[in-house]
Design a protein around this motif. Structure first.
Motif, PDB file in Angstrom:
ATOM      1  N   SER A 187     -30.719 -19.007   3.149  1.00  0.00           N
ATOM      2  CA  SER A 187     -31.300 -20.129   2.258  1.00  0.00           C
ATOM      3  C   SER A 187     -31.440 -21.270   2.821  1.00  0.00           C
ATOM      4  O   SER A 187     -30.889 -21.476   3.736  1.00  0.00           O
ATOM      5  CB  SER A 187     -30.180 -20.254   0.797  1.00  0.00           C
ATOM      6  N   VAL A 188     -32.647 -21.915   2.793  1.00  0.00           N
ATOM      7  CA  VAL A 188     -33.250 -22.887   3.308  1.00  0.00           C
ATOM      8  C   VAL A 188     -31.633 -24.210   3.047  1.00  0.00           C
ATOM      9  O   VAL A 188     -31.281 -23.911   2.373  1.00  0.00           O
ATOM     10  CB  VAL A 188     -34.469 -23.849   3.161  1.00  0.00           C
ATOM     11  N   VAL A 189     -30.802 -24.724   4.542  1.00  0.00           N
ATOM     12  CA  VAL A 189     -29.794 -25.799   3.790  1.00  0.00           C
ATOM     13  C   VAL A 189     -30.268 -27.058   4.322  1.00  0.00           C
ATOM     14  O   VAL A 189     -29.345 -28.354   3.320  1.00  0.00           O
ATOM     15  CB  VAL A 189     -28.896 -25.356   5.140  1.00  0.00           C
ATOM     16  N   SER A 190     -31.532 -27.423   5.111  1.00  0.00           N
ATOM     17  CA  SER A 190     -31.788 -28.841   5.606  1.00  0.00           C
ATOM     18  C   SER A 190     -32.662 -29.652   4.536  1.00  0.00           C
ATOM     19  O   SER A 190     -33.881 -28.139   3.852  1.00  0.00           O
ATOM     20  CB  SER A 190     -32.194 -28.349   6.777  1.00  0.00           C
ATOM     21  N   ALA A 191     -32.464 -30.658   3.906  1.00  0.00           N
ATOM     22  CA  ALA A 191     -33.841 -31.220   3.536  1.00  0.00           C
ATOM     23  C   ALA A 191     -35.071 -31.442   3.611  1.00  0.00           C
ATOM     24  O   ALA A 191     -36.266 -31.099   3.690  1.00  0.00           O
ATOM     25  CB  ALA A 191     -33.058 -32.460   2.447  1.00  0.00           C
ATOM     26  N   ALA A 192     -34.787 -31.843   5.510  1.00  0.00           N
ATOM     27  CA  ALA A 192     -35.796 -32.279   6.255  1.00  0.00           C
ATOM     28  C   ALA A 192     -36.542 -30.762   6.487  1.00  0.00           C
ATOM     29  O   ALA A 192     -37.708 -30.869   6.272  1.00  0.00           O
ATOM     30  CB  ALA A 192     -35.277 -32.671   7.580  1.00  0.00           C
ATOM     31  N   VAL A 193     -36.024 -29.328   6.300  1.00  0.00           N
ATOM     32  CA  VAL A 193     -36.934 -28.122   6.285  1.00  0.00           C
ATOM     33  C   VAL A 193     -37.070 -28.005   5.187  1.00  0.00           C
ATOM     34  O   VAL A 193     -38.727 -27.772   5.169  1.00  0.00           O
ATOM     35  CB  VAL A 193     -35.801 -27.183   7.124  1.00  0.00           C
ATOM     36  N   LEU A 194     -36.833 -28.137   4.079  1.00  0.00           N
ATOM     37  CA  LEU A 194     -37.403 -27.865   3.592  1.00  0.00           C
ATOM     38  C   LEU A 194     -39.159 -28.335   2.904  1.00  0.00           C
ATOM     39  O   LEU A 194     -39.760 -28.163   2.128  1.00  0.00           O
ATOM     40  CB  LEU A 194     -36.056 -28.433   1.787  1.00  0.00           C
ATOM     41  N   GLU A 195     -38.375 -30.017   3.642  1.00  0.00           N
ATOM     42  CA  GLU A 195     -39.670 -30.811   2.893  1.00  0.00           C
ATOM     43  C   GLU A 195     -40.993 -30.558   3.824  1.00  0.00           C
ATOM     44  O   GLU A 195     -42.217 -30.515   3.250  1.00  0.00           O
ATOM     45  CB  GLU A 195     -39.646 -32.129   3.396  1.00  0.00           C
ATOM     46  N   ARG A 196     -40.670 -29.977   4.779  1.00  0.00           N
ATOM     47  CA  ARG A 196     -41.757 -29.205   5.512  1.00  0.00           C
ATOM     48  C   ARG A 196     -42.498 -27.739   4.958  1.00  0.00           C
ATOM     49  O   ARG A 196     -43.573 -26.990   4.744  1.00  0.00           O
ATOM     50  CB  ARG A 196     -41.340 -28.851   7.019  1.00  0.00           C
ATOM     51  N   GLN A 197     -41.153 -26.920   4.498  1.00  0.00           N
ATOM     52  CA  GLN A 197     -41.855 -25.605   3.672  1.00  0.00           C
ATOM     53  C   GLN A 197     -43.063 -26.537   2.425  1.00  0.00           C
ATOM     54  O   GLN A 197     -43.617 -26.146   1.855  1.00  0.00           O
ATOM     55  CB  GLN A 197     -40.721 -25.084   3.116  1.00  0.00           C
ATOM     56  N   LEU A 198     -42.110 -27.880   1.528  1.00  0.00           N
ATOM     57  CA  LEU A 198     -43.363 -27.809   0.531  1.00  0.00           C
ATOM     58  C   LEU A 198     -44.059 -28.327   0.892  1.00  0.00           C
ATOM     59  O   LEU A 198     -45.622 -28.389   0.479  1.00  0.00           O
ATOM     60  CB  LEU A 198     -42.154 -29.001   0.013  1.00  0.00           C
ATOM     61  N   ALA A 199     -44.135 -29.453   2.259  1.00  0.00           N
ATOM     62  CA  ALA A 199     -45.554 -29.926   2.266  1.00  0.00           C
ATOM     63  C   ALA A 199     -46.891 -28.511   2.695  1.00  0.00           C
ATOM     64  O   ALA A 199     -47.678 -28.361   2.350  1.00  0.00           O
ATOM     65  CB  ALA A 199     -45.904 -30.409   3.539  1.00  0.00           C
ATOM     66  N   ALA A 200     -46.182 -27.151   3.848  1.00  0.00           N
ATOM     67  CA  ALA A 200     -46.936 -26.053   3.137  1.00  0.00           C
ATOM     68  C   ALA A 200     -47.065 -25.543   2.098  1.00  0.00           C
ATOM     69  O   ALA A 200     -49.176 -24.659   2.156  1.00  0.00           O
ATOM     70  CB  ALA A 200     -46.592 -25.101   4.551  1.00  0.00           C
ATOM     71  N   VAL A 201     -46.234 -25.576   1.239  1.00  0.00           N
ATOM     72  CA  VAL A 201     -46.698 -25.201  -0.140  1.00  0.00           C
ATOM     73  C   VAL A 201     -47.911 -25.952  -0.344  1.00  0.00           C
ATOM     74  O   VAL A 201     -48.894 -25.061  -1.158  1.00  0.00           O
ATOM     75  CB  VAL A 201     -44.977 -25.100  -0.965  1.00  0.00           C
ATOM     76  N   GLU A 202     -47.796 -26.945  -0.554  1.00  0.00           N
ATOM     77  CA  GLU A 202     -48.668 -27.985  -1.300  1.00  0.00           C
ATOM     78  C   GLU A 202     -50.404 -27.389  -0.787  1.00  0.00           C
ATOM     79  O   GLU A 202     -51.071 -27.652  -1.367  1.00  0.00           O
ATOM     80  CB  GLU A 202     -48.399 -29.854  -1.241  1.00  0.00           C
ATOM     81  N   ARG A 203     -50.328 -27.418   1.190  1.00  0.00           N
ATOM     82  CA  ARG A 203     -51.102 -27.075   1.066  1.00  0.00           C
ATOM     83  C   ARG A 203     -52.176 -26.129   1.205  1.00  0.00           C
ATOM     84  O   ARG A 203     -53.392 -25.476  -0.046  1.00  0.00           O
ATOM     85  CB  ARG A 203     -50.934 -27.108   3.147  1.00  0.00           C
ATOM     86  N   GLN A 204     -51.070 -25.090   0.644  1.00  0.00           N
ATOM     87  CA  GLN A 204     -50.888 -23.139   0.623  1.00  0.00           C
ATOM     88  C   GLN A 204     -51.524 -22.499  -0.924  1.00  0.00           C
ATOM     89  O   GLN A 204     -52.570 -22.101  -1.336  1.00  0.00           O
ATOM     90  CB  GLN A 204     -50.564 -22.100   1.249  1.00  0.00           C
ATOM     91  N   ARG A 205     -50.852 -23.782  -1.154  1.00  0.00           N
ATOM     92  CA  ARG A 205     -50.201 -23.033  -3.341  1.00  0.00           C
ATOM     93  C   ARG A 205     -50.133 -22.225  -3.039  1.00  0.00           C
ATOM     94  O   ARG A 205     -50.264 -21.871  -4.655  1.00  0.00           O
ATOM     95  CB  ARG A 205     -52.086 -23.345  -3.704  1.00  0.00           C
TER      96      ARG A 205
END
Length: 273
Positions: A187-205
């Motif tokens: 499970s992701v534990v870092s807020a910084a890592v989560l932010e990068r993941q969410l940026a990818a989700v926003e691009r890829q949908r």
């Protein structure tokens, strides 16, 4: 009930340090009902008191009232949620219409993929599962209908945090640093890592999590939009890692999500009497 309890005067401290109990009867009743959110089916009075933080004597008096209202049922020395809650929940307009439109489409999706199918909405920093279609092999999965899981480590949660109107506000409510809720060692534990993941989700949908909720399992999720183009929910397929392929499942998930959107644009389902 949540908004009412949050504005009520606060009394003595609860079981979590720094968290005060509401003075209002309604606020304490909410805490008693919330004691079942962890997935417990039946609770003894002592456990109901411990989980809610409401003193045992008050918990007993309130539990008796909730039983009379049909919000709790009593079986010998234990309590469980009452059928009245189910009846009221079925009439919540947002989830009732969404479920009535989506359920036959989710059943078809399960038949085609044999994956566990979830439909979820954002509930602050968690996802709330408003529908689940699964076979017998999914009994041991963590999810359950009307259950909640941390949004930060679920595919549906990542989609909703990244794409729903309230997502950005709820991201701000997540712990900073390495304080995110975890279900497995992946499970992701870092807020910084989560932010990068969410940026990818926003691009890829879409979001693809592997082993963050249950070891050896993965989920693929896509957004479900309302007729106005606003993301209302997330649709996911979950199964063993080897069976959850982006290439195989993503087109089917997106097609089902689009059909749900078209269904939401149709006539409103008749009111249940």
């Amino acid at each position: 009930m949540g908004s009412m309890a949050s504005t009520a005067p606060m009394g003595p401290m609860g079981p979590d340090e720094g968290v005060a109990l509401p003075n209002s009867v309604l606020g304490k009743a909410q805490l008693l009902l919330g004691a079942f959110e962890s997935g417990a089916v039946r609770l003894r009075l002592s456990e109901l008191s411990r989980r809610s933080g409401v003193p045992k004597a008050s918990a007993y008096r309130l539990a008796q009232e909730l039983v009379r209202w049909g919000l709790l049922d009593r079986h010998d020395e234990t309590y469980e949620l009452g059928m009245r809650l189910f009846q009221l929940g079925e009439r919540v307009p947002a989830s009732a219409v969404l479920r009535s439109v989506a359920r036959p489409l989710l059943t078809d999706l399960f038949a085609r993929t044999r994956a566990t199918i979830h439909l979820a909405v954002l509930d602050a920093t968690h996802v709330l599962f408003v529908e689940k279609i699964a076979g017998e092999e999914s009994v041991l999965t963590h999810s359950q209908l009307a259950g909640r899981l941390p949004a930060s480590c679920t595919a549906t949660g990542k989609v909703l945090l990244a794409l729903s109107p309230d997502g950005r506000r709820h991201i701000g409510q997540l712990p900073r640093g390495a304080g995110l809720a975890t279900l497995t060692e992946r499970s992701v534990v870092s807020a910084a890592v989560l932010e990068r993941q969410l940026a990818a989700v926003e691009r890829q949908r879409f979001a693809h999590e592997v082993g963050e909720v249950r070891a050896g399992h993965a989920s693929l999720a896509v957004p479900v939009e309302g007729p106005d183009g606003v993301v209302r929910a997330a649709l996911s397929a979950t199964g063993p890692v080897s069976e959850v392929s982006v290439e195989r499942l993503l087109p089917t998930l997106r097609a089902t999500a689009a059909r749900i959107t078209r269904g939401l644009a149709g006539p409103v389902a008749p009111r249940v009497r």
